[in-house]
Every structure is written in structure tokens, then in C-alpha cells.
Design a protein around this motif. Sequence first.
Motif, PDB file in Angstrom:
ATOM      1  N   LEU A  80       7.739   7.806  -0.504  1.00 36.01           N
ATOM      2  CA  LEU A  80       7.211   6.545   0.023  1.00 36.01           C
ATOM      3  C   LEU A  80       6.120   5.957  -0.859  1.00 36.01           C
ATOM      4  CD1 LEU A  80       7.206   4.592   2.490  1.00 36.01           C
ATOM      5  CD2 LEU A  80       5.398   6.023   3.441  1.00 36.01           C
ATOM      6  N   VAL A  81       5.188   6.792  -1.271  1.00 39.21           N
ATOM      7  CA  VAL A  81       4.011   6.301  -1.990  1.00 39.21           C
ATOM      8  C   VAL A  81       4.250   6.154  -3.486  1.00 39.21           C
ATOM      9  CG1 VAL A  81       1.572   6.764  -2.510  1.00 39.21           C
ATOM     10  CG2 VAL A  81       2.459   7.217  -0.213  1.00 39.21           C
ATOM     11  N   TRP A  82       4.998   7.062  -4.096  1.00 39.78           N
ATOM     12  CA  TRP A  82       5.090   7.071  -5.554  1.00 39.78           C
ATOM     13  C   TRP A  82       6.445   6.694  -6.148  1.00 39.78           C
ATOM     14  CZ3 TRP A  82       1.710  10.553  -3.159  1.00 39.78           C
ATOM     15  CH2 TRP A  82       0.377  10.408  -3.528  1.00 39.78           C
ATOM     16  N   VAL A  83       7.491   6.559  -5.348  1.00 41.17           N
ATOM     17  CA  VAL A  83       8.802   6.187  -5.876  1.00 41.17           C
ATOM     18  C   VAL A  83       9.063   4.724  -5.537  1.00 41.17           C
ATOM     19  CG1 VAL A  83      11.289   6.614  -5.795  1.00 41.17           C
ATOM     20  CG2 VAL A  83       9.702   8.542  -5.690  1.00 41.17           C
ATOM     21  N   ASP A  84       9.214   3.903  -6.554  1.00 43.97           N
ATOM     22  CA  ASP A  84       9.385   2.466  -6.338  1.00 43.97           C
ATOM     23  C   ASP A  84      10.826   2.061  -6.039  1.00 43.97           C
ATOM     24  OD1 ASP A  84       6.685   1.801  -6.706  1.00 43.97           O
ATOM     25  OD2 ASP A  84       6.933   1.815  -8.884  1.00 43.97           O
ATOM     26  N   GLY A  85      11.790   2.837  -6.431  1.00 45.10           N
ATOM     27  CA  GLY A  85      13.191   2.425  -6.327  1.00 45.10           C
ATOM     28  C   GLY A  85      13.823   2.566  -4.965  1.00 45.10           C
ATOM     29  N   THR A  86      13.121   3.135  -4.003  1.00 46.74           N
ATOM     30  CA  THR A  86      13.689   3.341  -2.681  1.00 46.74           C
ATOM     31  C   THR A  86      12.939   2.486  -1.668  1.00 46.74           C
ATOM     32  OG1 THR A  86      14.160   5.646  -3.284  1.00 46.74           O
ATOM     33  CG2 THR A  86      14.298   5.078  -0.958  1.00 46.74           C
ATOM     34  N   PRO A  87      13.637   1.669  -0.896  1.00 47.27           N
ATOM     35  CA  PRO A  87      12.957   0.876   0.125  1.00 47.27           C
ATOM     36  C   PRO A  87      12.230   1.769   1.135  1.00 47.27           C
ATOM     37  CG  PRO A  87      15.208   0.103  -0.191  1.00 47.27           C
ATOM     38  CD  PRO A  87      15.072   1.396  -0.951  1.00 47.27           C
ATOM     39  N   ARG A 142       2.304   5.186   9.097  1.00 44.21           N
ATOM     40  CA  ARG A 142       0.898   4.942   8.750  1.00 44.21           C
ATOM     41  C   ARG A 142       0.733   4.904   7.234  1.00 44.21           C
ATOM     42  NH1 ARG A 142      -3.556   2.500   9.227  1.00 44.21           N
ATOM     43  NH2 ARG A 142      -5.445   3.730   9.204  1.00 44.21           N
ATOM     44  N   PHE A 143       1.363   5.824   6.532  1.00 40.50           N
ATOM     45  CA  PHE A 143       1.282   5.829   5.067  1.00 40.50           C
ATOM     46  C   PHE A 143       1.908   4.556   4.479  1.00 40.50           C
ATOM     47  CE2 PHE A 143       1.244  10.755   4.915  1.00 40.50           C
ATOM     48  CZ  PHE A 143      -0.075  10.754   5.313  1.00 40.50           C
ATOM     49  N   LYS A 144       2.966   4.057   5.119  1.00 34.69           N
ATOM     50  CA  LYS A 144       3.588   2.815   4.655  1.00 34.69           C
ATOM     51  C   LYS A 144       2.576   1.676   4.721  1.00 34.69           C
ATOM     52  CE  LYS A 144       7.177  -0.470   5.810  1.00 34.69           C
ATOM     53  NZ  LYS A 144       7.962  -0.964   6.922  1.00 34.69           N
ATOM     54  N   GLU A 145       1.832   1.608   5.821  1.00 35.99           N
ATOM     55  CA  GLU A 145       0.810   0.566   5.976  1.00 35.99           C
ATOM     56  C   GLU A 145      -0.291   0.690   4.923  1.00 35.99           C
ATOM     57  OE1 GLU A 145      -0.774   0.999   9.889  1.00 35.99           O
ATOM     58  OE2 GLU A 145       1.140   0.536  10.864  1.00 35.99           O
ATOM     59  N   LEU A 146      -0.648   1.926   4.606  1.00 39.58           N
ATOM     60  CA  LEU A 146      -1.756   2.188   3.693  1.00 39.58           C
ATOM     61  C   LEU A 146      -1.319   2.344   2.237  1.00 39.58           C
ATOM     62  CD1 LEU A 146      -3.558   4.869   5.878  1.00 39.58           C
ATOM     63  CD2 LEU A 146      -4.260   2.485   5.559  1.00 39.58           C
ATOM     64  N   LYS A 147      -0.039   2.204   1.970  1.00 43.13           N
ATOM     65  CA  LYS A 147       0.542   2.505   0.661  1.00 43.13           C
ATOM     66  C   LYS A 147      -0.231   1.930  -0.526  1.00 43.13           C
ATOM     67  CE  LYS A 147       5.007   2.148  -1.699  1.00 43.13           C
ATOM     68  NZ  LYS A 147       6.432   1.879  -1.486  1.00 43.13           N
ATOM     69  N   PRO A 148      -0.586   0.654  -0.530  1.00 37.37           N
ATOM     70  CA  PRO A 148      -1.307   0.124  -1.702  1.00 37.37           C
ATOM     71  C   PRO A 148      -2.610   0.876  -1.980  1.00 37.37           C
ATOM     72  CG  PRO A 148      -0.521  -1.669  -0.332  1.00 37.37           C
ATOM     73  CD  PRO A 148      -0.299  -0.403   0.441  1.00 37.37           C
ATOM     74  N   LEU A 169      -3.365   3.965  -0.947  1.00 39.85           N
ATOM     75  CA  LEU A 169      -3.081   5.378  -1.230  1.00 39.85           C
ATOM     76  C   LEU A 169      -2.724   5.566  -2.696  1.00 39.85           C
ATOM     77  CD1 LEU A 169      -0.984   6.414   1.886  1.00 39.85           C
ATOM     78  CD2 LEU A 169      -3.439   6.731   1.512  1.00 39.85           C
ATOM     79  N   ARG A 170      -1.943   4.656  -3.237  1.00 37.86           N
ATOM     80  CA  ARG A 170      -1.571   4.729  -4.652  1.00 37.86           C
ATOM     81  C   ARG A 170      -2.784   4.510  -5.541  1.00 37.86           C
ATOM     82  NH1 ARG A 170       4.124   1.916  -6.163  1.00 37.86           N
ATOM     83  NH2 ARG A 170       4.339   3.446  -7.805  1.00 37.86           N
ATOM     84  N   ARG A 171      -3.594   3.546  -5.158  1.00 31.31           N
ATOM     85  CA  ARG A 171      -4.777   3.221  -5.942  1.00 31.31           C
ATOM     86  C   ARG A 171      -5.742   4.409  -5.968  1.00 31.31           C
ATOM     87  NH1 ARG A 171      -5.578  -1.249  -3.595  1.00 31.31           N
ATOM     88  NH2 ARG A 171      -7.047  -0.534  -2.050  1.00 31.31           N
ATOM     89  N   ASP A 172      -5.880   5.085  -4.817  1.00 32.23           N
ATOM     90  CA  ASP A 172      -6.805   6.208  -4.714  1.00 32.23           C
ATOM     91  C   ASP A 172      -6.313   7.470  -5.411  1.00 32.23           C
ATOM     92  OD1 ASP A 172      -8.362   4.517  -3.225  1.00 32.23           O
ATOM     93  OD2 ASP A 172      -7.830   5.388  -1.298  1.00 32.23           O
ATOM     94  N   ALA A 173      -5.005   7.518  -5.686  1.00 35.60           N
ATOM     95  CA  ALA A 173      -4.441   8.705  -6.334  1.00 35.60           C
ATOM     96  C   ALA A 173      -4.845   8.701  -7.774  1.00 35.60           C
ATOM     97  CB  ALA A 173      -2.927   8.694  -6.233  1.00 35.60           C
TER      98      ALA A 173
END
Length: 143
Positions: free
Chosen positions: A94-101, A131-137, A139-143
Motif C-alpha cells: 500500500l505505502v511503497w508500491v505504486d503500481g497497485t491501486p 487508516r494507512f491509506k488515508e495517511l499514505k502521503p 507515511l511515505r514522507r516519514d520513511a
Amino acid sequence: MAARNTARKRAFQILFEADQRGVDVLTVLADWVRHSRTDTRQPPVSEYTMELVEGYQQYAARIDELISQYAVGWTLDRMPVVDRNILRLGTYELVWVDGTPDAVVLDEAVQLAKEFSTDDSPAFVNGLLGRFKELKPSLRRDA
């Protein structure tokens, strides 16, 4: 998409096995690949399964941190092993793979929970990954 479904299921099984055995996921992945190449009864390990497992491994500490932080009422070690590993795989994809909806990731994780876990697990998995979907932007930035 059946191939991706199978790849996710195998990646989940590899994560689950590594967790149960207390060994690195890449060790289990290597075992699965070796067995598939030497035993014709074993199905091949797809490229996408390898990508998922290797990707999870790259972010494993951050993924466990996120699950621990957002799983209200559950510590990671108290969580059912099946749920923990479905969440690990789903969080990575969900957080790190862009190719999957995102909707596909959530649906596939819920299906794994329905197939392999308890009656309460699909809702738990869906809620946390939602919840992670909502926070995704962030979560990626913080990684």
C-alpha cells in the motif's frame, strides 16, 4: 490478475513462515526459490512474490513501527501471527508500491484474512490498512 493474487498469497506464506521459524524472510524466500527449482512438484516463485518479500524486508522495521503505532489495543507480539503478516505485506504494498491501486491492496489483504485467519480479522485488517491509506502521503514522507 490471478497471477498477482497468487504472488501475494505466496509472499504472505513466506512472511508467515519466517515469522514462525524466527528467521529472516530472505532466507525463507531463498529456500522457496531453491525448492521450486529442484522439485517439480513445487510451484515456481514469481517475480512479483520476490519483489513483495524483498520490498517488505527493505522497510520491515518501519512497517512494524507503523503497525505497532496504529493498531489500537494490540501490540505486535500479541497480534495473531497471520494478521501480523497480512498487515506487513499489505502495508508494504500500500505505502511503497505504486503500481497497485490502493483498493486492490485492501481487498487482497482482506481476502487473505478471510482465508487464513479468524472471523474478526478481515475487519481488523481492513480498518488498519484503511487508516494507512488515508495517511499514505505522510507515511511515505516519514520513511
